[in-house]
Design an enzyme around this catalytic site. Structure first.
Site: not given
Ligand SMILES: [Zn+2]
Length: 109
Positions: A11, A13, A22, A24, A61, A64
């Site tokens: 991830n 940020e 993300c 993924e 999410c 993704c």
């Molecule tokens: Zn995601």
């Protein structure tokens, strides 16, 4: 990946939301950048906090899920998804199980 190589994502940020990404998608895009000819066969997803691995399996999410769906479409093969948690691990054989009634390329024609 189909050749056995493992690509890791994390991830990302960023204070200027939504400039992050993300884990993924960072893994998928890294894999596609490095070896675009290699289909992705399995995606393993886990998340942790200061106490360790999250208790319940983490799920991707919506953005993704859409990217995973389009990877399946690109290579004409499903991607197995493993969702890890301390209490359970879920396995699904295609993102289509996580994204019913999905929006695909054919919807834009
Ligand atoms: Zn995601």
């Amino acid at each position: 990946m189909a050749n056995g190589q493992i690509v890791i994502g994390a991830n990302q940020e960023n204070a200027a939301f939504p400039s992050g990404l993300c884990a993924e998608r960072s893994a998928i895009f890294a894999a596609q950048s490095q070896q675009p000819e290699q289909p992705i066969t399995t995606l393993a997803i886990a998340a942790s906090n200061d106490e360790g691995l999250l208790k319940d399996p983490i799920t991707p999410c919506g953005a993704c899920r859409q990217v995973i769906l389009e990877m399946e479409d690109r290579y004409k093969r499903p991607i197995r998804i493993l969702l890890f948690g301390a209490r359970a691990v879920y396995a699904v054989n295609s993102v289509k199980d996580l994204l019913p009634l999905s929006f695909v390329d054919a919807n834009m024609r």
